[in-house]
Motif scaffolding. Structure first.
Motif, PDB file in Angstrom:
ATOM      1  N   GLU A  15       0.789  -1.227   0.000  1.00  0.00           N
ATOM      2  CA  GLU A  15       0.000   0.000   0.000  1.00  0.00           C
ATOM      3  C   GLU A  15       0.828   1.289   0.000  1.00  0.00           C
ATOM      4  O   GLU A  15       0.308   2.360  -0.296  1.00  0.00           O
ATOM      5  N   ASP A  16       2.117   1.206   0.334  1.00  0.00           N
ATOM      6  CA  ASP A  16       2.954   2.405   0.352  1.00  0.00           C
ATOM      7  C   ASP A  16       3.711   2.631  -0.949  1.00  0.00           C
ATOM      8  O   ASP A  16       4.380   3.643  -1.115  1.00  0.00           O
ATOM      9  N   THR A  84       2.861   9.273   1.883  1.00  0.00           N
ATOM     10  CA  THR A  84       2.821   8.020   2.636  1.00  0.00           C
ATOM     11  C   THR A  84       2.560   8.267   4.111  1.00  0.00           C
ATOM     12  O   THR A  84       1.713   7.609   4.723  1.00  0.00           O
ATOM     13  N   ARG A  85       3.289   9.206   4.703  1.00  0.00           N
ATOM     14  CA  ARG A  85       3.099   9.417   6.142  1.00  0.00           C
ATOM     15  C   ARG A  85       1.720  10.014   6.447  1.00  0.00           C
ATOM     16  O   ARG A  85       1.119   9.700   7.471  1.00  0.00           O
ATOM     17  N   HIS A  88      -0.863   7.430   6.773  1.00  0.00           N
ATOM     18  CA  HIS A  88      -0.826   6.720   8.054  1.00  0.00           C
ATOM     19  C   HIS A  88      -1.147   7.652   9.225  1.00  0.00           C
ATOM     20  O   HIS A  88      -0.960   7.275  10.390  1.00  0.00           O
ATOM     21  N   HIS A  90       0.216  10.752   9.868  1.00  0.00           N
ATOM     22  CA  HIS A  90       1.326  11.565  10.359  1.00  0.00           C
ATOM     23  C   HIS A  90       1.557  12.725   9.397  1.00  0.00           C
ATOM     24  O   HIS A  90       2.014  12.527   8.274  1.00  0.00           O
ATOM     25  N   GLN A 128       8.514   0.931   8.118  1.00  0.00           N
ATOM     26  CA  GLN A 128       7.280   0.162   8.025  1.00  0.00           C
ATOM     27  C   GLN A 128       6.671  -0.068   9.407  1.00  0.00           C
ATOM     28  O   GLN A 128       5.459   0.015   9.595  1.00  0.00           O
ATOM     29  N   LEU A 131       5.644   3.561  11.217  1.00  0.00           N
ATOM     30  CA  LEU A 131       4.473   4.190  10.613  1.00  0.00           C
ATOM     31  C   LEU A 131       3.181   3.567  11.129  1.00  0.00           C
ATOM     32  O   LEU A 131       2.139   4.213  11.151  1.00  0.00           O
ATOM     33  N   GLN A 132       3.268   2.300  11.531  1.00  0.00           N
ATOM     34  CA  GLN A 132       2.089   1.584  12.026  1.00  0.00           C
ATOM     35  C   GLN A 132       2.274   1.195  13.496  1.00  0.00           C
ATOM     36  O   GLN A 132       1.878   0.112  13.918  1.00  0.00           O
ATOM     37  N   LYS A 135       0.425  -1.404  15.947  1.00  0.00           N
ATOM     38  CA  LYS A 135      -0.262  -2.420  15.155  1.00  0.00           C
ATOM     39  C   LYS A 135       0.709  -3.544  14.794  1.00  0.00           C
ATOM     40  O   LYS A 135       1.913  -3.309  14.665  1.00  0.00           O
ATOM     41  N   VAL A 137       2.472  -5.827  12.292  1.00  0.00           N
ATOM     42  CA  VAL A 137       2.811  -5.827  10.867  1.00  0.00           C
ATOM     43  C   VAL A 137       3.375  -7.205  10.534  1.00  0.00           C
ATOM     44  O   VAL A 137       4.350  -7.648  11.158  1.00  0.00           O
ATOM     45  N   LYS A 190       5.498  -5.825  16.146  1.00  0.00           N
ATOM     46  CA  LYS A 190       4.788  -4.610  16.536  1.00  0.00           C
ATOM     47  C   LYS A 190       5.755  -3.642  17.200  1.00  0.00           C
ATOM     48  O   LYS A 190       6.561  -4.028  18.050  1.00  0.00           O
TER      49      LYS A 190
END
Length: 205
Positions: A15-16, A84-85, A88, A90, A128, A131-132, A135, A137, A190
């Motif tokens: 997605e990025d 991108t940021r 997410h 940011h 990666q 940014l999340q 969560k 990943v 995470k």
């Protein structure tokens, strides 16, 4: 490509990745097809000459940027990073997670005020995760984000090796003693925030 199954682009880890689309007669239809398929990737249009009407049509169709070529590489990278940021959540040039300050302009992160040197691959994986932050990943998503379009793809165990190196560097610099990168067995990794009491203890050191 655009007559294929564009829904496949929605796999985790993709997605990025930005789409750089040339100004063609089919441009608006191409952008619309990507968005209709649920693709949220950054879309940047590259055109030879500025045309306000065509630029407006591309942006209204779902493009994120419309540039006259040739842009400088550093400018293009910054624009992609900015999109991108924001996707997410940011808006600023950096994000703070506990003692960790992550920058989106290519700079190495700071941990407890200390610069932590990361290799190019380590930086891509670190971004990666951060940014999340909070969560899980998946390892597959990280692998695809870093190696998905490379001609020579290593075994996926390389992600474990890189994660180990990044974790060690961050843990050594973090005064709180918090382990920022957690392994969630069977699911991925995470980037977690330390508890307030740990931050308070680090501030008193």
């Amino acid at each position: 490509f655009f007559r294929g199954e564009l829904g496949l682009l929605n796999r985790g880890g993709h997605e990025d990745r930005p789409f750089l689309l040339a100004d063609t007669p089919d441009l608006v239809d191409q952008i619309s097809a990507l968005r209709a398929a649920g693709c949220s990737n950054p879309v940047i249009v590259m055109r030879d000459f500025r045309n306000s009407r065509d630029t407006a049509a591309a942006l209204d169709a779902g493009a994120d940027e419309d540039l006259v070529i040739p842009p400088k590489g550093v400018e293009l990278r910054s624009r992609v990073n900015s999109i991108t940021r924001r996707s997410h959540g940011h808006a600023a040039e950096s994000v703070q997670v506990g003692e960790v300050t992550a920058f989106f302009d290519g700079r190495d992160p700071e941990v407890s005020g200390q610069i932590v040197k990361l290799s190019r691959r380590e930086h891509a994986i670190f971004q990666q995760l951060v940014l999340q932050a909070g969560k899980v990943v998946s390892k597959g998503a990280i692998y695809d984000a870093v190696y998905g379009m490379a001609e020579d793809q290593p075994f996926d165990k390389v992600i474990d090796v890189y994660i180990c190196k990044i974790r060690k560097k961050i843990d050594q610099a973090a005064l709180s003693g918090h382990h920022y990168i957690e392994t969630v067995h069977g699911r991925g990794y995470k980037f977690s925030t330390p508890a307030p009491e740990m931050m308070a203890q680090a501030g008193g050191m």
